[in-house]
Design a protein around this motif. Structure first.
Motif, PDB file in Angstrom:
ATOM      1  N   ILE A 247     -23.455 -18.200   8.084  1.00  0.00           N
ATOM      2  CA  ILE A 247     -23.764 -17.821   9.470  1.00  0.00           C
ATOM      3  C   ILE A 247     -23.440 -18.931  10.473  1.00  0.00           C
ATOM      4  N   PRO A 248     -23.823 -20.200  10.249  1.00  0.00           N
ATOM      5  CA  PRO A 248     -23.471 -21.239  11.231  1.00  0.00           C
ATOM      6  C   PRO A 248     -21.963 -21.368  11.449  1.00  0.00           C
ATOM      7  N   SER A 263     -17.404 -27.669   5.141  1.00  0.00           N
ATOM      8  CA  SER A 263     -18.224 -28.710   5.775  1.00  0.00           C
ATOM      9  C   SER A 263     -19.416 -28.122   6.515  1.00  0.00           C
ATOM     10  N   VAL A 264     -19.178 -27.033   7.262  1.00  0.00           N
ATOM     11  CA  VAL A 264     -20.253 -26.408   8.025  1.00  0.00           C
ATOM     12  C   VAL A 264     -21.317 -25.839   7.088  1.00  0.00           C
ATOM     13  N   LEU A 307     -26.119 -23.504  23.026  1.00  0.00           N
ATOM     14  CA  LEU A 307     -25.886 -22.065  22.855  1.00  0.00           C
ATOM     15  C   LEU A 307     -25.723 -21.722  21.372  1.00  0.00           C
ATOM     16  N   GLY A 308     -25.020 -22.581  20.643  1.00  0.00           N
ATOM     17  CA  GLY A 308     -24.848 -22.360  19.212  1.00  0.00           C
ATOM     18  C   GLY A 308     -26.177 -22.419  18.475  1.00  0.00           C
ATOM     19  N   MET A 309     -27.008 -23.396  18.836  1.00  0.00           N
ATOM     20  CA  MET A 309     -28.329 -23.511  18.214  1.00  0.00           C
ATOM     21  C   MET A 309     -29.161 -22.263  18.482  1.00  0.00           C
ATOM     22  N   PHE A 310     -29.119 -21.779  19.724  1.00  0.00           N
ATOM     23  CA  PHE A 310     -29.896 -20.591  20.074  1.00  0.00           C
ATOM     24  C   PHE A 310     -29.412 -19.378  19.274  1.00  0.00           C
TER      25      PHE A 310
END
Length: 341
Positions: A247-248, A263-264, A307-310
């Motif tokens: 998902i990230p 890596s992600v 925004l990505g964190m949210f």
């Protein structure tokens, strides 16, 4: 759902809302607007799709394990609501302690007898823990050096989280393959506790622990006989975790941020290890902090990072909470299992 659970929801909302407020306060609106305008719509749809697929694969595991010749056919919804209800109670209870009991309650509501439901969840737990253990070991070996080099303090807590998981897996494997040794070790620990704690209380702990070890061993032996179910459930577990762990990466794709999946995903797995040691419902606060710390490696714009964190937090926690509330409200038709099942 009682008042304690409502307090859990409130705590998650307040802490996560507070973190978001601080971040938004320190981030120029122009950066947020630019990041929002740059969102890839289909990537955003894929983010939610991965989370839904994760729930579908988890429901499929239970459907496979529950299937027997004399087992009545139950609706897809009756199985699908189990992982989303688990997501709700995992998010609102400290250390995700409400997940297992909520799954049991959901299975009883669909007509599966309590003892049978406990056995199915235990089988699912064994498979899940083994697959997660493999994922954690591979991640620590291949990716921990990235975190240790750049984020020493956070790496320390990730290592603690990993050790906690390893300890639980060692106990799990000991119960599977060294049954008598596990019982002897548990008795030895109870004897030590009896010297410093009320012996009557320790006697209750001893009885409960021995019963759980016996049940765990018995169910694991039954699981070994069901090789086809075991392999299919393991495959669904791998697919479930692959969707969830990805998902990230898909969030970054939705934000048009270049990054490689390996890596992600390694970073995400280490965030999950860290979150496991935060004794707050939903690991609120620590989850947001760890995401921003680790993913600043991939995202240079602060607005895009926030925004990505949210998006990540909403999809992996609040989305599941919302679905879980609907799952708890809309109960399936109860179909009792045959008496001999």
């Amino acid at each position: 759902m009682n008042k304690k659970h409502l307090w859990g929801i409130l705590i998650v909302l307040l802490i996560s809302g507070g973190v978001l407020f601080v971040d938004l306060k320190e981030t120029p609106v122009a950066q947020l607007r630019a990041a929002a305008q740059n969102i890839n719509f289909w990537g955003l749809i894929a983010v939610f799709g991965l989370m839904l697929l994760s729930y579908v694969f988890e429901a499929s595991i239970l459907a496979v394990l529950a299937k027997r010749k004399n087992e009545p056919k139950r609706s897809s919804w009756s199985f699908l609501r189990i992982p989303i209800i688990q997501a709700l109670f995992n998010a609102i209870t400290p250390m995700s302690t409400g997940g297992q009991p909520s799954q049991l309650a959901a299975m009883v509501q669909m007509g599966i007898e309590g003892g049978r439901a406990t056995s199915l969840l235990l089988m699912k737990f064994i498979i899940y823990q083994i697959v997660v253990f493999i994922a954690y070991v591979v991640t620590i070996i291949s990716g921990f050096h990235m975190v240790a080099a750049k984020f020493g303090g956070l790496a320390f807590f990730i290592a603690i989280g990993f050790l906690i998981h390893v300890s639980s897996i060692v106990l799990l494997l000991a119960a599977l393959f060294a049954y008598q040794w596990t019982k002897n070790a548990a008795n030895w620990m109870m004897n030590l506790l009896a010297k410093v704690v009320n012996p009557e209380r320790v006697a209750v702990w001893r009885q409960n622990t021995m019963a759980k070890i016996d049940t765990f061993y018995r169910e694991s032996q039954e699981l070994k006989k069901e090789k086809k179910k075991l392999l299919l459930s393991a495959l669904f577990t791998v697919l479930q975790l692959a969707c969830f762990y990805s998902i990230p990466y898909m969030v970054l794709v939705a934000l048009n941020v270049p990054a490689d999946w390996v890596s992600v995903t390694q970073m995400n797995i280490m965030i999950i290890m860290f979150m496991a040691i935060i004794p707050i419902p939903g690991a609120s606060g620590g989850a947001e902090y760890s995401f921003q710390t680790l993913f600043s490696t991939f995202i240079s714009s602060n607005g895009t990072l926030i925004l990505g964190m949210f998006l990540w937090r909403f999809v992996t926690y609040f989305f599941g909470m919302i679905l879980g509330i609907f799952g708890w409200i809309f109960k399936p038709r109860k179909i009792p299992s045959p008496p001999n099942n």
